[in-house]
Design an enzyme around this catalytic site. Structure first.
Site, mmCIF file in Angstrom:
data_model
loop_
_atom_site.group_PDB
_atom_site.id
_atom_site.type_symbol
_atom_site.label_atom_id
_atom_site.label_comp_id
_atom_site.label_asym_id
_atom_site.label_seq_id
_atom_site.Cartn_x
_atom_site.Cartn_y
_atom_site.Cartn_z
ATOM 1 N N ASP A 49 38.211 48.131 17.647
ATOM 2 C CA ASP A 49 37.784 49.401 17.055
ATOM 3 C C ASP A 49 37.224 50.360 18.119
ATOM 4 O O ASP A 49 37.309 51.574 17.990
ATOM 5 C CB ASP A 49 36.673 49.191 16.008
ATOM 6 C CG ASP A 49 36.777 47.930 15.186
ATOM 7 O OD1 ASP A 49 37.339 46.933 15.670
ATOM 8 O OD2 ASP A 49 36.248 47.916 14.064
ATOM 9 N N ILE A 73 43.269 46.181 14.264
ATOM 10 C CA ILE A 73 44.529 46.321 14.992
ATOM 11 C C ILE A 73 45.060 47.745 14.853
ATOM 12 O O ILE A 73 45.662 48.286 15.782
ATOM 13 C CB ILE A 73 45.564 45.289 14.492
ATOM 14 C CG1 ILE A 73 45.096 43.867 14.841
ATOM 15 C CG2 ILE A 73 46.944 45.551 15.104
ATOM 16 C CD1 ILE A 73 45.984 42.762 14.284
ATOM 17 N N GLY A 74 44.819 48.382 13.713
ATOM 18 C CA GLY A 74 45.284 49.747 13.514
ATOM 19 C C GLY A 74 44.615 50.768 14.403
ATOM 20 O O GLY A 74 45.257 51.699 14.910
ATOM 21 N N TRP A 75 43.325 50.602 14.646
ATOM 22 C CA TRP A 75 42.610 51.593 15.469
ATOM 23 C C TRP A 75 43.181 51.659 16.887
ATOM 24 O O TRP A 75 43.187 52.720 17.518
ATOM 25 C CB TRP A 75 41.127 51.254 15.563
ATOM 26 C CG TRP A 75 40.324 51.357 14.310
ATOM 27 C CD1 TRP A 75 39.514 50.398 13.757
ATOM 28 C CD2 TRP A 75 40.202 52.496 13.438
ATOM 29 N NE1 TRP A 75 38.930 50.849 12.618
ATOM 30 C CE2 TRP A 75 39.319 52.145 12.396
ATOM 31 C CE3 TRP A 75 40.767 53.775 13.443
ATOM 32 C CZ2 TRP A 75 38.990 53.014 11.364
ATOM 33 C CZ3 TRP A 75 40.429 54.650 12.406
ATOM 34 C CH2 TRP A 75 39.558 54.263 11.392
ATOM 35 N N HIS A 88 30.485 46.957 22.300
ATOM 36 C CA HIS A 88 30.743 47.789 21.123
ATOM 37 C C HIS A 88 29.454 48.450 20.636
ATOM 38 O O HIS A 88 29.447 49.631 20.283
ATOM 39 C CB HIS A 88 31.366 46.956 20.006
ATOM 40 C CG HIS A 88 31.917 47.779 18.890
ATOM 41 N ND1 HIS A 88 32.998 48.613 19.052
ATOM 42 C CD2 HIS A 88 31.524 47.922 17.596
ATOM 43 C CE1 HIS A 88 33.255 49.222 17.910
ATOM 44 N NE2 HIS A 88 32.378 48.833 17.007
ATOM 45 N N THR A 116 33.421 46.027 8.381
ATOM 46 C CA THR A 116 33.125 44.611 8.567
ATOM 47 C C THR A 116 32.852 44.304 10.027
ATOM 48 O O THR A 116 33.414 44.940 10.922
ATOM 49 C CB THR A 116 34.285 43.736 8.072
ATOM 50 O OG1 THR A 116 33.935 42.371 8.213
ATOM 51 C CG2 THR A 116 35.571 43.987 8.839
ATOM 52 N N ASP A 143 30.473 53.813 17.759
ATOM 53 C CA ASP A 143 30.807 54.424 16.461
ATOM 54 C C ASP A 143 30.234 55.838 16.318
ATOM 55 O O ASP A 143 30.778 56.645 15.551
ATOM 56 C CB ASP A 143 30.264 53.571 15.310
ATOM 57 C CG ASP A 143 30.985 52.240 15.155
ATOM 58 O OD1 ASP A 143 32.014 52.033 15.823
ATOM 59 O OD2 ASP A 143 30.510 51.410 14.370
ATOM 60 N N TYR A 164 31.348 57.623 12.805
ATOM 61 C CA TYR A 164 32.808 57.654 12.735
ATOM 62 C C TYR A 164 33.347 57.667 11.311
ATOM 63 O O TYR A 164 34.504 58.053 11.110
ATOM 64 C CB TYR A 164 33.413 56.494 13.537
ATOM 65 C CG TYR A 164 33.596 55.210 12.777
ATOM 66 C CD1 TYR A 164 34.829 54.869 12.217
ATOM 67 C CD2 TYR A 164 32.535 54.321 12.606
ATOM 68 C CE1 TYR A 164 34.997 53.686 11.511
ATOM 69 C CE2 TYR A 164 32.705 53.138 11.912
ATOM 70 C CZ TYR A 164 33.931 52.828 11.366
ATOM 71 O OH TYR A 164 34.094 51.665 10.666
ATOM 72 N N ARG A 172 42.580 46.337 9.923
ATOM 73 C CA ARG A 172 42.221 47.695 10.344
ATOM 74 C C ARG A 172 41.875 47.765 11.828
ATOM 75 O O ARG A 172 42.169 48.771 12.482
ATOM 76 C CB ARG A 172 41.084 48.249 9.481
ATOM 77 C CG ARG A 172 40.885 49.743 9.711
ATOM 78 C CD ARG A 172 40.117 50.442 8.602
ATOM 79 N NE ARG A 172 38.767 49.975 8.439
ATOM 80 C CZ ARG A 172 38.228 49.600 7.284
ATOM 81 N NH1 ARG A 172 38.945 49.598 6.174
ATOM 82 N NH2 ARG A 172 36.965 49.211 7.214
#
Length: 376
Positions: A150, A222-224, A139, A339, A95, A47, A220
């Site tokens: 994510d 939360i952004g995905w 995940h 991370t 990923d 990714y 980040r």
């Protein structure tokens, strides 16, 4: 990469002179100058390349400059072999599913069956994906029962686009279920923010012994989640049974982020809700993803246009941090490297990078979306 001592701060005249789309192009060109497409790290289908090249694909659609299309195709062709197999990827990590989103456009434009075959290798893996007791995707294989925010970006857009492209509608329900389950278990009722992850079995070292939740709201991650939802909405039928619920989830999350935007800079913090902590720091990639999502939600009619004020403030905040190197290439800094899940000290101690693929990808996504906002 130049050291910070050699970086040249962009002057205000340059900042004001460039449009959002020109900034997107600057970022694409900085990475193109740094890496031949075949050399993009890491050396597998992953990714990191996927998010950067997804941004580049959106930039190509707006500029019609075929150098971007050619760059994307060269990377994909370095990974997809003549028989349609994928040279190197991990079929047990979400990923390594995500960069398959790049295959749809290439298949549509060329008709090359290699791209279709690779898609039919990647996406059906989700049908047998390992899940927690509630049916949520692990995940990664080495993180049993852990759902990470994510993960929706890694699997949601590709699966819904696959469902629409190849008329395999089971993928719609599969991914809306994942999105709803994730929000249900990670949402904090007080702030409206989403925790980085959830382990239903509570076995992970980071898991709260009662809730199984990660301890912090990492920027980040939360952004995905809203970026993924908005990508999914482009392919999900408008009358899908879960669309209204997911729309409310999207709206609630984006509105919940607004109070945590730093008033002075327009940026958001690495640990979103702890801006009052002296060692917390402002982070560009999460800010770029939030700006992208807010502006796109406005464009699609999910948020009132008044929220563009916050998007423009965040956009300008990121632009204000940019520098040039001595070759004239833009430098995007204040990017948290990847991370895992941890406590506050873990996130705060993460190193930052310049012009890494996550950060450049998030920046390009932001700039292309703000270019569209400027045209409204």
């Amino acid at each position: 990469m130049q050291t910070s001592e050699n970086n040249i701060q962009i002057n205000n005249t340059t900042q004001e002179a460039l449009t959002p789309l020109q900034w997107a192009e600057k970022a694409c060109e900085a990475l193109m100058a740094k890496f031949e497409p075949e050399q993009l790290p890491p050396d597998r289908f992953h990714y990191h390349q996927g998010v950067f090249l997804s941004g580049m694909e959106k930039c190509w659609r707006e500029t019609n400059d075929d150098k971007y299309y050619t760059y994307i195709k060269r990377w994909v062709d370095s990974q997809i072999l003549a028989d349609g197999s994928i040279k190197k990827y991990n079929p047990e990590e979400l990923d390594d599913i995500q960069p398959g989103v790049l295959l749809f456009n290439l298949y549509e434009k060329t008709g090359d069956e290699r791209y279709k075959k690779a898609l039919h290798t990647l996406v059906p893996l989700l049908k047998a994906w390992k899940t927690n007791p509630s049916g949520g995707f692990w995940h990664k294989e080495r993180y049993p029962n852990q759902m990470w925010l994510d993960g929706l970006y890694m699997a949601g857009p590709i699966a819904t686009q696959f469902g629409k492209t190849f008329d395999e509608t089971a993928y719609f329900d599969m991914m809306t279920y994942q999105a709803i389950l994730m929000e249900k278990h990670t949402k904090d009722p007080n702030t409206g923010l989403l925790y980085h992850g959830w382990d239903e079995t509570k076995a992970a070292a980071w898991a709260d012994p009662v809730t199984g939740l990660a301890p912090e709201f990492w920027g980040r991650a939360i952004g995905w989640y809203p970026v993924a939802l908005l990508e999914m909405f482009e392919y999900l039928p408008a009358d899908h049974k879960d669309k209204a619920e997911l729309t409310s989830i999207l709206q609630d999350l984006l509105i919940a982020l607004i109070p945590f935007q730093d008033a002075a800079t327009g940026l958001w913090y690495q640990v979103v809700d702890k801006g009052d902590m002296a060692d917390n720091w402002l982070e560009n990639s999460c800010t770029a993803l939030y700006v992208h999502a807010i502006a796109k939600a406005v464009r699609f009619g999910y948020l009132d246009a008044k929220y563009l004020t916050y998007a423009w403030k965040g956009y300008q905040g990121v632009i204000d941090t940019l520098k040039f190197d001595e070759n004239g290439h833009v430098i995007i800094g204040q990017i948290c490297i990847g991370t895992g899940i941890g406590d506050y000290a873990h996130y705060i101690a993460r190193p930052t990078s310049e012009n890494d693929l996550h950060g450049a990808g998030a920046f390009i996504l932001m700039c292309v979306e703000m270019s569209l906002a400027a045209q409204e």
